[in-house]
Design a protein around this motif. Sequence first.
Motif, PDB file in Angstrom:
ATOM      1  N   SER B  22      37.759  35.028  30.577  1.00  0.00           N
ATOM      2  CA  SER B  22      38.265  34.241  29.453  1.00  0.00           C
ATOM      3  C   SER B  22      37.793  34.830  28.131  1.00  0.00           C
ATOM      4  CB  SER B  22      37.794  32.789  29.602  1.00  0.00           C
ATOM      5  OG  SER B  22      38.275  32.008  28.540  1.00  0.00           O
ATOM      6  N   ASP B  23      36.529  35.198  28.083  1.00  0.00           N
ATOM      7  CA  ASP B  23      36.002  35.820  26.859  1.00  0.00           C
ATOM      8  C   ASP B  23      36.705  37.141  26.572  1.00  0.00           C
ATOM      9  OD1 ASP B  23      34.332  33.693  26.671  1.00  0.00           O
ATOM     10  OD2 ASP B  23      32.550  34.727  27.394  1.00  0.00           O
ATOM     11  N   ALA B  24      36.931  37.898  27.651  1.00  0.00           N
ATOM     12  CA  ALA B  24      37.593  39.190  27.470  1.00  0.00           C
ATOM     13  C   ALA B  24      39.013  38.998  26.929  1.00  0.00           C
ATOM     14  CB  ALA B  24      37.632  39.954  28.793  1.00  0.00           C
ATOM     15  N   LEU B  25      39.685  37.963  27.423  1.00  0.00           N
ATOM     16  CA  LEU B  25      41.045  37.703  26.938  1.00  0.00           C
ATOM     17  C   LEU B  25      41.034  37.417  25.440  1.00  0.00           C
ATOM     18  CD1 LEU B  25      42.615  35.478  29.756  1.00  0.00           C
ATOM     19  CD2 LEU B  25      42.934  37.908  29.291  1.00  0.00           C
ATOM     20  N   ASP B  26      40.024  36.670  24.997  1.00  0.00           N
ATOM     21  CA  ASP B  26      39.955  36.330  23.582  1.00  0.00           C
ATOM     22  C   ASP B  26      39.726  37.568  22.715  1.00  0.00           C
ATOM     23  OD1 ASP B  26      40.337  33.641  23.949  1.00  0.00           O
ATOM     24  OD2 ASP B  26      38.212  33.219  24.233  1.00  0.00           O
ATOM     25  N   SER B  27      38.876  38.454  23.219  1.00  0.00           N
ATOM     26  CA  SER B  27      38.407  39.513  22.330  1.00  0.00           C
ATOM     27  C   SER B  27      39.102  40.848  22.532  1.00  0.00           C
ATOM     28  CB  SER B  27      36.898  39.696  22.507  1.00  0.00           C
ATOM     29  OG  SER B  27      36.616  40.053  23.845  1.00  0.00           O
ATOM     30  N   GLU B  28      39.601  41.105  23.744  1.00  0.00           N
ATOM     31  CA  GLU B  28      40.055  42.465  24.018  1.00  0.00           C
ATOM     32  C   GLU B  28      41.529  42.591  24.377  1.00  0.00           C
ATOM     33  OE1 GLU B  28      37.497  44.301  26.901  1.00  0.00           O
ATOM     34  OE2 GLU B  28      35.787  43.101  26.201  1.00  0.00           O
ATOM     35  N   PHE B  29      42.228  41.458  24.476  1.00  0.00           N
ATOM     36  CA  PHE B  29      43.622  41.551  24.879  1.00  0.00           C
ATOM     37  C   PHE B  29      44.540  40.828  23.905  1.00  0.00           C
ATOM     38  CE2 PHE B  29      41.412  42.534  28.769  1.00  0.00           C
ATOM     39  CZ  PHE B  29      42.218  43.473  29.380  1.00  0.00           C
ATOM     40  N   ALA B  30      45.740  41.331  23.783  1.00  0.00           N
ATOM     41  CA  ALA B  30      46.740  40.679  22.936  1.00  0.00           C
ATOM     42  C   ALA B  30      47.734  39.943  23.825  1.00  0.00           C
ATOM     43  CB  ALA B  30      47.465  41.726  22.093  1.00  0.00           C
ATOM     44  N   VAL B  31      48.392  38.958  23.256  1.00  0.00           N
ATOM     45  CA  VAL B  31      49.389  38.198  24.003  1.00  0.00           C
ATOM     46  C   VAL B  31      50.461  39.134  24.546  1.00  0.00           C
ATOM     47  CG1 VAL B  31      51.277  36.551  23.753  1.00  0.00           C
ATOM     48  CG2 VAL B  31      49.031  36.034  22.795  1.00  0.00           C
ATOM     49  N   GLU B  33      50.055  41.395  26.806  1.00  0.00           N
ATOM     50  CA  GLU B  33      49.462  42.611  27.376  1.00  0.00           C
ATOM     51  C   GLU B  33      49.274  42.449  28.886  1.00  0.00           C
ATOM     52  OE1 GLU B  33      45.690  45.507  26.165  1.00  0.00           O
ATOM     53  OE2 GLU B  33      46.231  43.772  24.964  1.00  0.00           O
ATOM     54  N   ILE B  34      49.402  43.562  29.604  1.00  0.00           N
ATOM     55  CA  ILE B  34      49.269  43.529  31.061  1.00  0.00           C
ATOM     56  C   ILE B  34      47.836  43.818  31.466  1.00  0.00           C
ATOM     57  CG2 ILE B  34      50.107  44.504  33.223  1.00  0.00           C
ATOM     58  CD1 ILE B  34      52.645  45.269  31.876  1.00  0.00           C
ATOM     59  N   LEU B  35      47.302  42.991  32.349  1.00  0.00           N
ATOM     60  CA  LEU B  35      45.949  43.215  32.866  1.00  0.00           C
ATOM     61  C   LEU B  35      45.989  44.253  33.981  1.00  0.00           C
ATOM     62  CD1 LEU B  35      45.345  40.579  31.310  1.00  0.00           C
ATOM     63  CD2 LEU B  35      43.984  39.845  33.258  1.00  0.00           C
ATOM     64  N   GLU B  38      45.092  43.234  40.554  1.00  0.00           N
ATOM     65  CA  GLU B  38      44.029  42.428  41.155  1.00  0.00           C
ATOM     66  C   GLU B  38      43.039  43.258  41.949  1.00  0.00           C
ATOM     67  OE1 GLU B  38      45.990  39.437  43.433  1.00  0.00           O
ATOM     68  OE2 GLU B  38      46.635  38.326  41.667  1.00  0.00           O
ATOM     69  N   ARG B  39      43.536  44.288  42.649  1.00  0.00           N
ATOM     70  CA  ARG B  39      42.625  45.098  43.453  1.00  0.00           C
ATOM     71  C   ARG B  39      41.646  45.857  42.575  1.00  0.00           C
ATOM     72  NH1 ARG B  39      47.530  44.465  45.601  1.00  0.00           N
ATOM     73  NH2 ARG B  39      47.762  44.116  47.843  1.00  0.00           N
ATOM     74  N   ASP B  40      42.150  46.384  41.477  1.00  0.00           N
ATOM     75  CA  ASP B  40      41.262  47.107  40.559  1.00  0.00           C
ATOM     76  C   ASP B  40      40.248  46.161  39.915  1.00  0.00           C
ATOM     77  OD1 ASP B  40      42.543  49.409  41.150  1.00  0.00           O
ATOM     78  OD2 ASP B  40      43.607  49.613  39.243  1.00  0.00           O
ATOM     79  N   LEU B  41      40.756  45.019  39.468  1.00  0.00           N
ATOM     80  CA  LEU B  41      39.855  44.065  38.819  1.00  0.00           C
ATOM     81  C   LEU B  41      38.747  43.622  39.773  1.00  0.00           C
ATOM     82  CD1 LEU B  41      42.067  41.653  36.662  1.00  0.00           C
ATOM     83  CD2 LEU B  41      40.301  43.230  35.883  1.00  0.00           C
ATOM     84  N   ALA B  42      39.127  43.328  41.014  1.00  0.00           N
ATOM     85  CA  ALA B  42      38.139  42.887  41.992  1.00  0.00           C
ATOM     86  C   ALA B  42      37.083  43.952  42.186  1.00  0.00           C
ATOM     87  CB  ALA B  42      38.830  42.553  43.310  1.00  0.00           C
ATOM     88  N   GLY B  70      55.382  41.209  41.956  1.00  0.00           N
ATOM     89  CA  GLY B  70      56.111  42.459  41.795  1.00  0.00           C
ATOM     90  C   GLY B  70      55.983  43.045  40.414  1.00  0.00           C
ATOM     91  N   VAL B  71      55.422  42.306  39.481  1.00  0.00           N
ATOM     92  CA  VAL B  71      55.332  42.787  38.114  1.00  0.00           C
ATOM     93  C   VAL B  71      53.887  42.983  37.688  1.00  0.00           C
ATOM     94  CG1 VAL B  71      55.924  42.312  35.724  1.00  0.00           C
ATOM     95  CG2 VAL B  71      57.490  41.643  37.545  1.00  0.00           C
ATOM     96  N   GLY B  72      53.149  41.877  37.629  1.00  0.00           N
ATOM     97  CA  GLY B  72      51.760  41.994  37.204  1.00  0.00           C
ATOM     98  C   GLY B  72      51.283  40.732  36.517  1.00  0.00           C
ATOM     99  N   THR B  73      50.090  40.810  35.967  1.00  0.00           N
ATOM    100  CA  THR B  73      49.484  39.668  35.288  1.00  0.00           C
ATOM    101  C   THR B  73      49.423  39.954  33.799  1.00  0.00           C
ATOM    102  OG1 THR B  73      48.143  39.192  37.227  1.00  0.00           O
ATOM    103  CG2 THR B  73      47.420  38.238  35.157  1.00  0.00           C
ATOM    104  N   THR B  74      49.965  39.032  33.012  1.00  0.00           N
ATOM    105  CA  THR B  74      49.995  39.242  31.567  1.00  0.00           C
ATOM    106  C   THR B  74      49.278  38.103  30.856  1.00  0.00           C
ATOM    107  OG1 THR B  74      52.135  38.130  31.453  1.00  0.00           O
ATOM    108  CG2 THR B  74      52.168  40.516  31.613  1.00  0.00           C
ATOM    109  N   VAL B  75      48.893  38.378  29.624  1.00  0.00           N
ATOM    110  CA  VAL B  75      48.238  37.366  28.802  1.00  0.00           C
ATOM    111  C   VAL B  75      49.300  36.425  28.245  1.00  0.00           C
ATOM    112  CG1 VAL B  75      46.765  36.964  26.803  1.00  0.00           C
ATOM    113  CG2 VAL B  75      46.445  39.015  28.204  1.00  0.00           C
ATOM    114  N   ALA B  76      49.143  35.140  28.508  1.00  0.00           N
ATOM    115  CA  ALA B  76      50.159  34.163  28.117  1.00  0.00           C
ATOM    116  C   ALA B  76      50.016  33.774  26.653  1.00  0.00           C
ATOM    117  CB  ALA B  76      50.049  32.923  28.995  1.00  0.00           C
TER     118      ALA B  76
END
Lengths: 242, 242
Positions: B22-31, B33-35, B38-42, B70-76
């Motif tokens: 959550s903190d990373a979303l606030d500071s390092e990602f823009a609306v 943007e694709i994260l 899941e395998r890499d993040l884990a 099929g697409v990915g996870t993005t910042v809402a």
Amino acid sequence: MGTTQLESVPEPKYWHLKTVLSDALDSEFAVGEILPNERDLAARFGVARATLRQALEQLELEGRLQRRRGVGTTVAPPRMGVAVGDAGHVWPGAATDSWQAVDGVEAAPPAAVARLLGTGAEESVHTVRRIRRTHGQAVAAELLYVPAASVPGLAAIDAPGGAARARAVLRELQRLQLEGQERSVELGSARADDAKQLDRLPGSPVLVVTTRYSAGGGTAAVAVATYRADTCRLTFDGLLAG
Amino acid sequence: MGTTQLESVPEPKYWHLKTVLSDALDSEFAVGEILPNERDLAARFGVARATLRQALEQLELEGRLQRRRGVGTTVAPPRMGVAVGDAGHVWPGAATDSWQAVDGVEAAPPAAVARLLGTGAEESVHTVRRIRRTHGQAVAAELLYVPAASVPGLAAIDAPGGAARARAVLRELQRLQLEGQERSVELGSARADDAKQLDRLPGSPVLVVTTRYSAGGGTAAVAVATYRADTCRLTFDGLLAG
DNA sequence: AAGTGGTCTAGACCACACC
DNA sequence: GTGTGGTCTAGACCACTTC
């Protein structure tokens, strides 16, 4: 060709399981009754425990089940309706309401609340914590933010903090002429402190009701109330003639 | 005795992970943007994928993330406010509203709806399906139940079914004198049909808004609207002077 | 101590979107 | 085909309640 229309879409197991369990709840279980434990249920349906849990989670989300660690899974009663509509358009803390003041301190509110209040980012405001009980059960936890400017009479009181101070803030609020209130409802997950007061685990789903109280042409207070989503149905009273 | 206060409570990994993300979303990602997947993040956080997914699920529940297969996870983007308050206290289908009639049939309503309508258990009613779009996106699916007695002029029209018939029912409703409406909001999970229209998976969390419309001293119609809980914040307009 | 739900792991395969 | 999130498994251990 030749294959008869049987395959259809591969419905997820947990989804099918959920409907089967839901039907069983309707026909074979009474409210309050304890279900078999998760390991037994999983074995009975021939699925892994994680899959069974996925079905139970959905049913709990819909208010059909209640799960308690160390105890078991029980059939939940129908959700209770709790009125958040404007029963009389009154300030929080009116004699008739079902809230209980727990604590009152002075602190800087979250950024989102400061924005609604129109106060500076670091400006501290009176913060009142309240709990709402219905039928003996805690259904909601609230934080009420009141800028010092809204309750000018309060300085003289100077209660030390705690419930007494919370009540003093609420009392002062009643003096103002309430001009309107705006409300919004959204889904959230319980913070650790709220979860504890609501007797739930952190992260459990809650309905967050944000209310902006207007007086004197500006925002006099903001309330953020956290309702248990599993047990509550929020009701808004009839808005024209009843 | 002697042990210094360090152990504290063992916070679950997914909970800690959630706050870190959550903190990373606030500071390092823009609306938008694709994260990373899941395998890499884990792997990056040194946890199993299931644990990482538990954290992502919470963030999606809070409207912070959007995940598409099929697409990915993005910042809402921040949730959009949708007005369900009584903008003008009008019947559904008024020219100003943001709903689009999709279909209209005659069928027996669910038991819970029949109870609200006060009709017999098997009595069929006009059932109108509508979709609400905001900013080009479908935010809600609604089923509106109207007993034949509420729209006596409709028999003459006899539209075959489909959108035309739905519009006919809505048109007839406007003739009645609206006396009041009662609303309730609760958490639910999307049925398969609603999920499809809302571009979500079955079972995803939704806010269910049930409205009872009163006219002629009784219940003239009942609407059950299903709002996407991830993208919507329901707003209720100011109730006194604005 | 025994039994419950809650967390976590390390894999596997599936459904879907995009190229 | 390749890569993504969605589903599922068969275990293990932990936190909590109850006896």
